[in-house]
Design an enzyme around this catalytic site. Structure first.
Site, short mmCIF file in Angstrom:
data_model
loop_
_atom_site.label_atom_id
_atom_site.label_comp_id
_atom_site.label_asym_id
_atom_site.label_seq_id
_atom_site.Cartn_x
_atom_site.Cartn_y
_atom_site.Cartn_z
CE LYS A 22 -1.71 1.64 4.04
NZ LYS A 22 -1.43 3.08 4.26
NE ARG A 94 1.83 12.38 7.39
CZ ARG A 94 2.19 13.64 7.67
NH1 ARG A 94 1.27 14.49 8.07
NH2 ARG A 94 3.43 14.02 7.57
CB CYS A 118 -3.89 6.70 11.15
SG CYS A 118 -4.36 5.20 10.27
N PRO A 124 2.90 16.57 11.46
CG PRO A 124 4.62 17.82 12.44
CD PRO A 124 3.89 16.52 12.54
CG MET A 125 2.15 18.50 5.96
SD MET A 125 2.54 17.25 4.76
CE MET A 125 2.86 18.23 3.30
CG ASP A 308 3.16 1.38 9.49
OD1 ASP A 308 2.83 2.23 10.33
OD2 ASP A 308 3.31 1.64 8.28
CB ILE A 330 7.83 6.28 14.38
CG1 ILE A 330 8.99 5.28 14.24
CG2 ILE A 330 7.59 7.03 13.07
CD1 ILE A 330 10.30 5.87 13.82
C1 UD1 Z 1 4.79 6.63 6.34
C2 UD1 Z 1 3.82 5.48 6.18
C3 UD1 Z 1 3.25 5.08 7.54
C4 UD1 Z 1 4.38 4.78 8.52
C5 UD1 Z 1 5.38 5.94 8.57
C6 UD1 Z 1 6.59 5.65 9.42
C7 UD1 Z 1 2.92 5.90 3.98
C8 UD1 Z 1 1.74 6.27 3.16
N1 UD1 Z 1 2.74 5.89 5.31
O1 UD1 Z 1 4.05 7.73 6.84
O2 UD1 Z 1 2.43 3.93 7.38
O3 UD1 Z 1 3.85 4.57 9.82
O4 UD1 Z 1 5.83 6.25 7.23
O5 UD1 Z 1 7.26 4.52 8.96
O6 UD1 Z 1 3.98 5.57 3.47
N2 UD1 Z 1 7.06 14.22 10.81
C9 UD1 Z 1 7.23 15.55 11.14
N3 UD1 Z 1 7.20 16.48 10.13
C10 UD1 Z 1 7.05 16.14 8.82
C11 UD1 Z 1 6.89 14.77 8.49
C12 UD1 Z 1 6.88 13.85 9.52
O7 UD1 Z 1 7.39 15.90 12.31
O8 UD1 Z 1 7.06 17.03 7.96
C13 UD1 Z 1 7.04 13.20 11.89
C14 UD1 Z 1 5.69 12.55 12.00
O9 UD1 Z 1 4.83 13.30 12.82
C15 UD1 Z 1 6.05 11.22 12.62
C16 UD1 Z 1 7.42 10.91 12.03
O10 UD1 Z 1 7.91 12.15 11.56
O11 UD1 Z 1 6.18 11.34 14.02
C17 UD1 Z 1 7.38 9.89 10.89
O12 UD1 Z 1 6.66 10.40 9.81
P1 UD1 Z 1 6.95 10.00 8.29
O13 UD1 Z 1 8.17 9.14 8.21
O14 UD1 Z 1 6.88 11.23 7.48
O15 UD1 Z 1 5.69 9.11 8.00
P2 UD1 Z 1 4.65 9.20 6.81
O16 UD1 Z 1 5.38 9.40 5.53
O17 UD1 Z 1 3.55 10.11 7.18
#
Ligand code: UD1
Length: 421
Positions: A22, A94, A118, A124-125, A308, A330
């Site tokens: 996915k 997301r 979820c 955040p971004m 995950d 994480i």
């Molecule tokens: C992806 C996966 C998700 C998985 C996660 C971590 C997809 C669609 N989803 O999510 O299933 O659980 O990786 O392996 O691939 N963060 C920030 N700022 C940002 C981006 C992230 O603070 O701009 C933080 C998030 O809040 C979180 C951590 O970084 O605590 C991990 O996020 P990230 O690795 O970006 O996960 P996703 O890409 O959202």
């Protein structure tokens, strides 16, 4: 809304086919926005998140048809119809934010709603924004939307991620393929889904090296062409079904499984007394003895133990001998399954990002509520081991990430059915 009913105690035996990932597919699909020519994905999973991404890409001008019951997705974005990703779609998932990098690269502008998905933490971004800003984008937050502009196009640069975010790595990787000059992504995420995305982009004509390591180099090109790409195996679905025989006894072969996708997880299974053997077709899993043993688990970016799979592992450790400690590094709010497992008789104490699980002889069936995607499936696994009937309510999260879960488990002997309310 549908519920899943599980009657525990049945031993599992047989083969479970593992679908395409996915999370890989959700990053690969937006790559269609980078090229005027067709991109075809094979081995795609049949999931509601994939339908959501299809809807989003269609709203941006992609033409998408699915074949072989959804296993093949043929996409073509000859012309972009819009550069705006609306809240109504983005709030559902997301991963919708993965259109930001490709839109900026191709159209030099994008308006993307801040995401939903979820409820497992703040998510955040900021890392995405910093990375794309380093490539010359100007990004502003207005009315819940990110407004991004790359005057004169993106320019290659050195981009050092503060944290190896999966989504930020994917966004900047896609953006850099069409930027002018060379981009170095440092502290890049190393997940197999990133490697899969880089392979697909390379098949489309991108110049990328170093994927799977912490530094990815991208030489920008003027345009990307057509490609057909097979989606990598879903390591999270794989790990989920590999745990199933630890709850029930028996032996399950997960077709398409590879240890390289899931090494840290396999080490923990071994320590918990679960045998994993490689076969021609995948991975065979069997519990040594009657009950698994306690192990300590800390979630980390790849190649560490995946967040995950934390909920599913916790469910398994609820039935183990001894006391296990789990640390979630994480996501800050990812133990919402714990109170639901406790309704089934589990002994769990949660303090911040730590949980202590003391195994019990037998879980008991109960009515439980699925709070997020991986939590849902952990409750189903727990139900396989529990005495009596477990009813998992609110399973719409499950359908976002697991195709035909009740069919796959009943084919190996589980007593499980879906009921519509
Ligand atoms: C992806 C996966 C998700 C998985 C996660 C971590 C997809 C669609 N989803 O999510 O299933 O659980 O990786 O392996 O691939 N963060 C920030 N700022 C940002 C981006 C992230 O603070 O701009 C933080 C998030 O809040 C979180 C951590 O970084 O605590 C991990 O996020 P990230 O690795 O970006 O996960 P996703 O890409 O959202």
């Amino acid at each position: 809304m549908d519920s899943i009913i599980v009657r525990g105690g049945a031993e599992l035996r047989g083969q479970i086919p593992i679908a395409g990932a996915k999370n890989a597919c959700l990053a690969l699909m937006p790559a269609t926005l980078l090229s005027e020519e067709p991109l075809t994905l094979t081995n795609a999973p049949r999931l509601s998140d994939i339908r959501t991404m299809t809807q989003l890409l269609e709203s941006l001008g992609a033409e998408i048809s699915s074949m072989q019951g959804g296993k093949v997705i043929a996409m073509s974005t000859h012309d972009l119809a819009s550069t705006r990703a609306d809240y109504e779609i983005v709030r559902k998932m997301r991963a919708s934010n993965l259109v930001l990098g490709p839109l900026l690269a191709r159209a030099h502008e994008a308006v993307v709603s801040l995401p939903g998905g979820c409820a497992i933490g703040a998510r955040p971004m900021d890392i995405h924004i910093e990375a794309l800003t380093a490539l010359g984008a100007e990004i502003e937050l207005k009315d819940g939307y990110l407004h991004a502009l790359a005057r004169g196009g993106l320019r290659g640069n050195r981009v050092k991620l503060r944290f190896a975010s999966v989504g930020a790595t994917e966004n900047v990787l896609m953006a850099a393929t069409l930027a002018k000059g060379t981009t170095l992504i440092e502290n890049a995420a190393r997940e197999p889904e990133i490697v899969d995305l880089a392979r697909c982009l390379r098949a489309m004509g991108a110049q990328i090296s170093g994927e799977g390591s912490a530094t990815i180099e991208v030489q920008g090109v003027d345009r990307l062409g057509a490609a057909t790409h097979r989606v990598v195996t879903d390591r999270i679905e794989l790990g989920t079904y590999m745990l199933a025989p630890a709850f029930t006894g028996g032996e399950v072969e997960c077709l398409g499984g590879e240890i390289g996708l899931i090494g840290a997880f396999c080490e923990k299974l071994d320590a918990a007394g679960i045998d994993v053997t490689e076969t021609e077709a995948g991975l065979k899993v069997k519990l040594r003895g009657d009950r698994p043993r306690a192990v300590d688990v800390t979630t980390e970016p790849f190649p560490g133990f995946p967040t995950d799979l934390q909920a599913q592992m916790m469910a398994m450790l609820c039935t183990a001998t001894g006391t296990s400690r789990l640390e979630e590094k994480i996501f800050e709010n990812r133990f919402m399954h714990a109170p639901e497992l406790m309704r089934m008789g589990a002994r769990i104490e949660v303090q911040g990002g730590h949980a202590t699980v003391t195994g019990v002889d037998r879980l008991k069936g109960a009515q439980v509520m699925a709070t997020d995607l991986r939590a849902s499936v952990s409750l189903i696994l727990a139900g396989l081991a529990a005495e009596g009937e477990t009813v998992v309510n609110r399973v719409y999260h499950l359908d976002r990430g697991y195709e035909h879960v009740e069919d796959k488990l009943s084919a190996v002997g589980a007593r499980i059915e879906r009921v519509s309310a």
